[in-house]
Design a protein around this motif. Structure first.
Motif, PDB file in Angstrom:
ATOM      1  N   THR A 227       0.848  -1.186   0.000  1.00  0.00           N
ATOM      2  CA  THR A 227       0.000   0.000   0.000  1.00  0.00           C
ATOM      3  C   THR A 227       0.885   1.237   0.000  1.00  0.00           C
ATOM      4  O   THR A 227       2.115   1.141   0.099  1.00  0.00           O
ATOM      5  CB  THR A 227      -0.940   0.012   1.222  1.00  0.00           C
ATOM      6  N   LYS A 231      -2.073   6.056   2.221  1.00  0.00           N
ATOM      7  CA  LYS A 231      -3.174   5.146   2.549  1.00  0.00           C
ATOM      8  C   LYS A 231      -3.002   4.628   3.974  1.00  0.00           C
ATOM      9  O   LYS A 231      -3.973   4.495   4.728  1.00  0.00           O
ATOM     10  CB  LYS A 231      -3.235   3.988   1.554  1.00  0.00           C
ATOM     11  N   HIS A 235      -5.467   5.323   7.106  1.00  0.00           N
ATOM     12  CA  HIS A 235      -5.938   4.158   7.847  1.00  0.00           C
ATOM     13  C   HIS A 235      -5.712   4.371   9.347  1.00  0.00           C
ATOM     14  O   HIS A 235      -6.595   4.109  10.170  1.00  0.00           O
ATOM     15  CB  HIS A 235      -5.166   2.931   7.357  1.00  0.00           C
TER      16      HIS A 235
END
Length: 293
Positions: A227, A231, A235
């Protein structure tokens, strides 16, 4: 730099008034547990009760005999079940003071479990549990006495406890030391985000902290984790918001948005809906189990 967390209700930036402080076998009920952080290390031992302990975006369901080692900087908070006993012993200490006068090798041995593993949980059983509880009781007895050289003797006992902990943690520290350079860089990013997710992060700033280029940082993080850096940042921020929505009903959605690292409420709401599948308001009202992914 003062973060938004420092100014928010429901958070404490704790200060240590002495080189070390032991709260032994505390049975007092917890009233309104707060996320807090501090620039000193913590040894937390759970004797009895029902408690979920949150450290950053990690959640530990504690059982008697659990020992937590914390570097302190990561936001942490106990969440005790209503009407449950909550018995714990907590030792806070200044690592520089505890290791004063020791060789560099000795310092490394004592502090590696806190600095390498950062926030680590182990479960003590049998002789290990008996030994550790005996050391806690001994330090407590000395702290309550009027014996000469009391502080110096307590320091020696805390050092002995840390040697025992270091022995128990050897395998975990060695496993950590065996990771590749790429994995070490990624762990550095994760640690940096953990301590700064509430701030205005940029790829350039993270790369500068690591002394590498942002292009190399992006490709390396993607290669190891699958990822992107941001991101992961979002998160982490959404997980923090989920924790706060559950544990701090007195805070508004706007306050939670800001404390989680979002500048604009609309952006926070869109990201939360996309990642969680519902709005922050509905998530707070739903009463579902706390779920961090």
């Amino acid at each position: 730099m003062t973060s938004s967390v420092d100014m928010m209700p429901g958070f404490d930036r704790m200060q240590l008034q002495a080189p070390f402080d032991l709260t032994y076998y505390n049975e007092q009920p917890l009233s309104g547990g707060k996320f807090h952080s501090h620039a000193f290390y913590e040894i937390y031992y759970f004797h009895e009760g029902r408690c979920t302990y949150l450290i950053g975006d990690s959640v530990f369901t504690l059982k008697p005999g659990d020992l937590l080692l914390m570097n302190g900087l990561t936001l942490h908070c106990p969440n005790v079940e209503p009407d449950s006993r909550y018995v714990r012993s907590i030792l806070h200490f200044d690592p520089a003071w505890i290791c004063k006068g020791l060789s560099e090798t000795a310092k490394s041995i004592l502090l590696d479990p806190f600095e390498t593993l950062r926030n680590h949980r182990m479960t003590l059983t049998g002789e290990n549990r008996e030994e550790f509880e005996g050391m806690l009781a001994d330090i407590h007895r000395l702290s309550s006495s009027t014996a000469g050289f009391r502080q110096e003797r307590m320091t020696l006992r805390i050092q002995e406890m840390m040697y025992v902990i270091a022995d128990w943690c050897q395998a975990a520290v060695q496993d950590h030391d065996s990771i590749s350079e790429k994995e070490r860089h990624v762990q550095h990013v994760v640690s940096f985000v953990e301590e700064n997710y509430m701030l205005d992060l940029t790829l350039e700033g993270i790369a500068r902290d690591m002394h590498i280029t942002k292009h190399y940082l992006s490709s390396l993080f993607k290669e190891v984790t699958g990822t992107t850096v941001f991101k992961y940042v979002y998160h982490r921020r959404i997980n923090q918001a989920k924790i706060m929505l559950r544990l701090h009903p007195h805070l508004s959605i706007t306050e939670i948005s800001q404390a989680s690292g979002f500048k604009h409420l609309a952006h926070f709401s869109r990201m939360f809906k996309a990642m969680v599948g519902t709005t922050p308001e509905y998530y707070r009202r739903s009463g579902e189990e706390l779920s961090l992914t």
